[in-house]
Motif scaffolding. Structure first.
Motif, PDB file in Angstrom:
ATOM      1  N   ALA A 148       0.831  -1.193  -0.069  1.00 44.05           N
ATOM      2  CA  ALA A 148       0.112   0.217  -0.026  1.00 44.05           C
ATOM      3  C   ALA A 148       0.774   1.314   0.170  1.00 44.05           C
ATOM      4  O   ALA A 148       0.448   2.349  -0.291  1.00 44.05           O
ATOM      5  CB  ALA A 148      -0.919  -0.029   1.422  1.00 44.05           C
ATOM      6  N   CYS A 149       2.117   1.152   0.212  1.00 43.41           N
ATOM      7  CA  CYS A 149       3.033   2.364   0.483  1.00 43.41           C
ATOM      8  C   CYS A 149       3.674   2.734  -0.855  1.00 43.41           C
ATOM      9  O   CYS A 149       4.661   2.196  -1.514  1.00 43.41           O
ATOM     10  CB  CYS A 149       4.080   1.792   1.342  1.00 43.41           C
ATOM     11  SG  CYS A 149       5.308   3.415   1.849  1.00 43.41           S
ATOM     12  N   PRO A 150       3.278   4.108  -1.363  1.00 43.95           N
ATOM     13  CA  PRO A 150       3.806   4.500  -2.544  1.00 43.95           C
ATOM     14  C   PRO A 150       5.371   4.634  -2.484  1.00 43.95           C
ATOM     15  O   PRO A 150       5.975   4.328  -3.513  1.00 43.95           O
ATOM     16  CB  PRO A 150       3.209   5.975  -2.662  1.00 43.95           C
ATOM     17  CG  PRO A 150       1.998   5.888  -1.661  1.00 43.95           C
ATOM     18  CD  PRO A 150       2.251   4.989  -0.876  1.00 43.95           C
ATOM     19  N   GLY A 207       9.472  -0.340   7.778  1.00 46.26           N
ATOM     20  CA  GLY A 207      10.814   0.008   8.201  1.00 46.26           C
ATOM     21  C   GLY A 207      10.803   1.492   8.887  1.00 46.26           C
ATOM     22  O   GLY A 207      11.693   1.505  10.026  1.00 46.26           O
ATOM     23  N   ARG A 208       9.779   2.242   8.674  1.00 50.64           N
ATOM     24  CA  ARG A 208       9.771   3.550   9.330  1.00 50.64           C
ATOM     25  C   ARG A 208       9.553   3.363  10.761  1.00 50.64           C
ATOM     26  O   ARG A 208       9.976   3.875  11.529  1.00 50.64           O
ATOM     27  CB  ARG A 208       8.795   4.489   8.593  1.00 50.64           C
ATOM     28  CG  ARG A 208       9.489   4.904   7.271  1.00 50.64           C
ATOM     29  CD  ARG A 208       8.201   5.928   6.567  1.00 50.64           C
ATOM     30  NE  ARG A 208       9.080   6.522   5.439  1.00 50.64           N
ATOM     31  CZ  ARG A 208       8.552   6.451   4.329  1.00 50.64           C
ATOM     32  NH1 ARG A 208       7.453   5.463   4.004  1.00 50.64           N
ATOM     33  NH2 ARG A 208       9.138   7.180   3.288  1.00 50.64           N
ATOM     34  N   VAL A 209       8.552   2.204  10.956  1.00 54.97           N
ATOM     35  CA  VAL A 209       8.177   2.114  12.279  1.00 54.97           C
ATOM     36  C   VAL A 209       9.525   1.530  13.250  1.00 54.97           C
ATOM     37  O   VAL A 209       9.525   1.884  14.290  1.00 54.97           O
ATOM     38  CB  VAL A 209       6.856   1.021  12.381  1.00 54.97           C
ATOM     39  CG1 VAL A 209       6.591   0.435  14.014  1.00 54.97           C
ATOM     40  CG2 VAL A 209       5.773   1.701  11.743  1.00 54.97           C
ATOM     41  N   GLN A 250      10.698  11.497   3.753  1.00 52.42           N
ATOM     42  CA  GLN A 250      10.382  10.855   2.387  1.00 52.42           C
ATOM     43  C   GLN A 250       9.110  10.314   2.524  1.00 52.42           C
ATOM     44  O   GLN A 250       8.381  10.028   1.514  1.00 52.42           O
ATOM     45  CB  GLN A 250      11.174   9.953   2.024  1.00 52.42           C
ATOM     46  CG  GLN A 250      12.575  10.478   1.615  1.00 52.42           C
ATOM     47  CD  GLN A 250      12.517  10.586   0.083  1.00 52.42           C
ATOM     48  OE1 GLN A 250      11.489  10.315  -0.549  1.00 52.42           O
ATOM     49  NE2 GLN A 250      13.793  10.977  -0.295  1.00 52.42           N
ATOM     50  N   CYS A 251       8.335  10.146   3.717  1.00 49.01           N
ATOM     51  CA  CYS A 251       6.979   9.611   3.924  1.00 49.01           C
ATOM     52  C   CYS A 251       5.948  10.667   3.201  1.00 49.01           C
ATOM     53  O   CYS A 251       6.128  11.805   3.636  1.00 49.01           O
ATOM     54  CB  CYS A 251       6.761   9.208   5.383  1.00 49.01           C
ATOM     55  SG  CYS A 251       4.984   8.746   5.678  1.00 49.01           S
ATOM     56  N   LEU A 252       4.834  10.166   2.679  1.00 44.68           N
ATOM     57  CA  LEU A 252       3.965  11.048   2.121  1.00 44.68           C
ATOM     58  C   LEU A 252       2.903  11.448   3.197  1.00 44.68           C
ATOM     59  O   LEU A 252       2.314  12.054   3.294  1.00 44.68           O
ATOM     60  CB  LEU A 252       3.086  10.333   0.970  1.00 44.68           C
ATOM     61  CG  LEU A 252       4.137  10.206  -0.092  1.00 44.68           C
ATOM     62  CD1 LEU A 252       3.531   9.251  -0.879  1.00 44.68           C
ATOM     63  CD2 LEU A 252       3.901  11.536  -1.110  1.00 44.68           C
ATOM     64  N   ASP A 253       2.874  10.824   4.348  1.00 44.92           N
ATOM     65  CA  ASP A 253       2.075  10.681   5.451  1.00 44.92           C
ATOM     66  C   ASP A 253       0.508  10.526   4.963  1.00 44.92           C
ATOM     67  O   ASP A 253      -0.528  11.264   5.173  1.00 44.92           O
ATOM     68  CB  ASP A 253       2.106  12.253   6.133  1.00 44.92           C
ATOM     69  CG  ASP A 253       1.289  12.265   7.475  1.00 44.92           C
ATOM     70  OD1 ASP A 253       0.971  11.213   8.106  1.00 44.92           O
ATOM     71  OD2 ASP A 253       1.190  13.507   8.035  1.00 44.92           O
ATOM     72  N   CYS A 254       0.466   9.767   3.892  1.00 46.38           N
ATOM     73  CA  CYS A 254      -0.769   9.419   3.215  1.00 46.38           C
ATOM     74  C   CYS A 254      -1.660   8.598   3.931  1.00 46.38           C
ATOM     75  O   CYS A 254      -2.842   8.235   3.561  1.00 46.38           O
ATOM     76  CB  CYS A 254      -0.672   8.766   1.750  1.00 46.38           C
ATOM     77  SG  CYS A 254       0.201   7.156   1.911  1.00 46.38           S
ATOM     78  N   ARG A 255      -1.049   7.597   4.949  1.00 44.03           N
ATOM     79  CA  ARG A 255      -1.976   6.996   5.946  1.00 44.03           C
ATOM     80  C   ARG A 255      -2.574   5.557   5.032  1.00 44.03           C
ATOM     81  O   ARG A 255      -3.418   4.890   5.636  1.00 44.03           O
ATOM     82  CB  ARG A 255      -3.091   7.734   6.573  1.00 44.03           C
ATOM     83  CG  ARG A 255      -3.050   9.073   6.964  1.00 44.03           C
ATOM     84  CD  ARG A 255      -1.995   9.133   8.019  1.00 44.03           C
ATOM     85  NE  ARG A 255      -1.888  10.528   8.578  1.00 44.03           N
ATOM     86  CZ  ARG A 255      -2.485  10.988   9.420  1.00 44.03           C
ATOM     87  NH1 ARG A 255      -3.587  10.778  10.164  1.00 44.03           N
ATOM     88  NH2 ARG A 255      -1.926  12.311   9.848  1.00 44.03           N
ATOM     89  N   ALA A 256      -2.197   5.456   3.914  1.00 47.78           N
ATOM     90  CA  ALA A 256      -2.561   4.117   3.233  1.00 47.78           C
ATOM     91  C   ALA A 256      -2.187   2.929   3.965  1.00 47.78           C
ATOM     92  O   ALA A 256      -2.817   2.106   3.941  1.00 47.78           O
ATOM     93  CB  ALA A 256      -2.086   4.104   1.808  1.00 47.78           C
ATOM     94  N   CYS A 257      -1.055   2.834   4.656  1.00 47.51           N
ATOM     95  CA  CYS A 257      -0.424   1.892   5.360  1.00 47.51           C
ATOM     96  C   CYS A 257      -1.331   1.578   6.745  1.00 47.51           C
ATOM     97  O   CYS A 257      -1.648   0.302   6.863  1.00 47.51           O
ATOM     98  CB  CYS A 257       0.745   2.146   6.062  1.00 47.51           C
ATOM     99  SG  CYS A 257       1.026   3.986   6.806  1.00 47.51           S
ATOM    100  N   THR A 258      -2.086   2.536   7.174  1.00 52.65           N
ATOM    101  CA  THR A 258      -2.885   2.263   8.423  1.00 52.65           C
ATOM    102  C   THR A 258      -4.074   1.512   7.980  1.00 52.65           C
ATOM    103  O   THR A 258      -4.757   0.666   8.870  1.00 52.65           O
ATOM    104  CB  THR A 258      -3.083   3.453   9.172  1.00 52.65           C
ATOM    105  OG1 THR A 258      -2.144   4.122   9.529  1.00 52.65           O
ATOM    106  CG2 THR A 258      -4.057   3.459  10.548  1.00 52.65           C
TER     107      THR A 258
HETATM  108  S1  SF4 Z   1       2.103   7.113   5.266  1.00 48.41           S
HETATM  109 FE1  SF4 Z   1       2.425   4.943   5.147  1.00 48.41          FE
HETATM  110  S2  SF4 Z   1       2.027   4.367   3.167  1.00 48.41           S
HETATM  111 FE2  SF4 Z   1       2.176   6.479   3.087  1.00 48.41          FE
HETATM  112  S3  SF4 Z   1       4.175   6.776   2.402  1.00 48.41           S
HETATM  113 FE3  SF4 Z   1       4.110   6.973   4.625  1.00 48.41          FE
HETATM  114  S4  SF4 Z   1       4.782   5.010   5.331  1.00 48.41           S
HETATM  115 FE4  SF4 Z   1       4.016   4.834   3.033  1.00 48.41          FE
END
Ligand code: SF4
Ligand code: SF4
Length: 456
Positions: A46-48, A62-64, A87-95
């Motif tokens: 899910a992570c772009p 990896g970020r966690v 570099q994270c988009l903070d897009c929340r798709a991972c959650t």
């Molecule tokens: S919020 Fe989650 S899915 Fe989106 S870029 Fe960051 S780590 Fe990846």
């Protein structure tokens, strides 16, 4: 120097701490948020940024792991940590993808706050960041002046001159690309309704709602703010536009400036204190308002007020869906698809409501986009701070946008600009619209036909 700072942080921890953390003692990433991560990897696809780089440090898992490693004293708050965090988009798709609901976005925002405390931006980056985040966005009058200058640029012929010359070609491509898709600047609704306490409902009022006008929103997209007011009043809501509201602070929190984020949050909580409902038409702003309590973990008084405030906040599509809206009779004969703004779909769980709104407009030929809830690369000011990655994310997004649609609808201004760049880059003919605009246009047609029938 950094070593000294790290030692200082470690010694400033609460005395019951058993680990040698490298975080500052206040407002650090919350252990409860990462404790549930079992490293299953279900978030990876899910992570772009992971899909583009293929690198573990640019994945949610990896970020966690990195965020936890700093807490355990195995990693410092340094460049190697800052890069994947920013570099994270903070897009929340991972959650959304995570079976344990690990709040990676929340952890990222807290980690960014720690990085900026340890490594404040210096040089031109510090000046530019401070100018926009502190000197401009929170100040309505200054934003209004910027709007006036942009309007002059667009209407005086200077824009035409610039576009005809080579001047724009020497700019970095992401900036000249933004100039090319800059929307026509209108008149801010804050200005228009400055002497109006309550904008009346069309019929017997069923509710009174307050509207967040936003900072950039009311300069670059004042027509959408106007459409929001039109649609609310058409559906028998009285609307107020509180004067002392300010920028939501989302961009500040995303950039790690949590102190300014808190300052703006307090101003908004006070500005909307007497309102029962706060309606927002920008997904990023709405999500930030809903997450105000996160900024006050160490302040019980403001946390309580922030919780009460966030309960009142609703996206315009959700508000209309929940309270009921009149289905327009006039048609908009267009083939349309919908893009889920990350902070609406992943951040607020609003997916069905805007789609239903589109389907309720006669004439709309709706096509569902594959991977509609994948980030477009806008992510606040990410497309300015990380232009290469933002472009790569947009390229991926555009692969999923049906080629034959005449309009792409969405609920966030940042996405609108980014998707407009995608449309331009790939030579598509789709217009970019906010969902609420379509409803407004259909109502306007209804009103015209009622007037017309009345004359007959
Ligand atoms: S919020 Fe989650 S899915 Fe989106 S870029 Fe960051 S780590 Fe990846
Ligand atoms: S964040 Fe969630 S999905 Fe990703 S590895 Fe951890 S538990 Fe699995």
């Amino acid at each position: 120097m950094l070593k000294e700072m790290v030692e200082k942080k470690a010694t400033s921890l609460p005395c019951d701490s058993t680990t040698m953390t490298n975080y500052f003692s206040e407002d650090h990433p919350d252990e409860e948020k990462w404790a549930d991560c079992v490293h299953c990897g279900m978030c990876l696809e899910a992570c772009p940024t992971y899909l583009i780089t293929g690198q573990e440090q640019h994945s949610p898992r990896g970020r966690v792991h990195l965020i936890k490693s700093v807490a355990e004293g195995k990693l410092n708050l340094n460049e190697a940590f800052a890069d994947p965090v920013f570099q994270c988009l903070d897009c929340r798709a991972c959650t959304t993808a995570c079976p344990a609901d690990v709040d990676v976005g929340g952890l990222i925002e807290e980690a960014r706050g720690q990085v900026r405390k340890a490594m404040p931006l210096t040089g031109w980056k510090g000046v530019v960041s401070s100018f926009f985040l502190k000197g401009l966005f929170p100040h309505q009058k200054r934003m209004g002046a910027v709007g006036g200058m942009l309007k002059f640029y667009q209407q005086s012929g200077v824009q035409k001159l610039m576009r005809g010359s080579r001047a724009l070609q020497i700019m970095p491509s992401h900036l000249s690309g933004m100039e090319a898709i800059m929307p026509e600047v209108g008149s801010p609704v804050q200005q228009k309704y400055k002497d109006v306490d309550v904008i009346p409902a069309k019929g017997t009022p069923k509710a009174r709602v307050a509207m967040l006008t936003g900072c950039i929103m009311d300069v670059m997209f004042s027509d959408i703010n106007q459409s929001t007011i039109n649609v609310l009043t058409y559906n028998d809501n009285e609307v107020t536009v509180p004067k002392n509201q300010t920028c939501c602070g989302a961009l500040h929190v995303h950039a790690g400036d949590r102190d300014t984020g808190r300052k703006l949050a307090k101003q908004n909580i006070e500005a909307f204190e007497n309102d029962e409902k706060v309606v927002v038409n920008a997904a990023g702003c709405g999500c930030a308002l809903k997450e105000y309590p996160e900024l006050f973990k160490d302040d019980p008084h403001w946390r309580k007020r922030a919780e009460a405030f966030s309960e009142k906040v609703q996206d315009i599509s959700k508000y209309l869906y929940d309270t009921g809206y009149e289905k327009p009779k006039s048609s908009i004969d267009k083939k349309i698809t919908y893009h889920d703004a990350c902070h609406l779909a992943h951040g607020q769980g609003v997916r069905h409501e805007p789609r239903q709104m589109l389907k309720d407009i006669p004439g709309i030929d709706y096509t569902e986009m594959s991977r509609a809830d994948t980030c477009c690369g806008s992510a606040g000011i990410y497309n300015l701070t990380h232009p290469e990655m933002a472009k790569a994310v947009l390229d991926e997004k555009m692969k999923h946008v049906p080629e034959d649609v005449e309009m792409i609808s969405m609920g966030n201004p940042g996405c609108m600009l980014q998707m407009a760049m995608g449309v331009q880059k790939y030579g598509r003919r789709s217009d970019i619209v906010h969902t609420v605009q379509l409803l407004d246009w259909a109502y306007q047609k209804d009103q015209k036909s009622t007037v017309h029938q009345g004359k007959e």
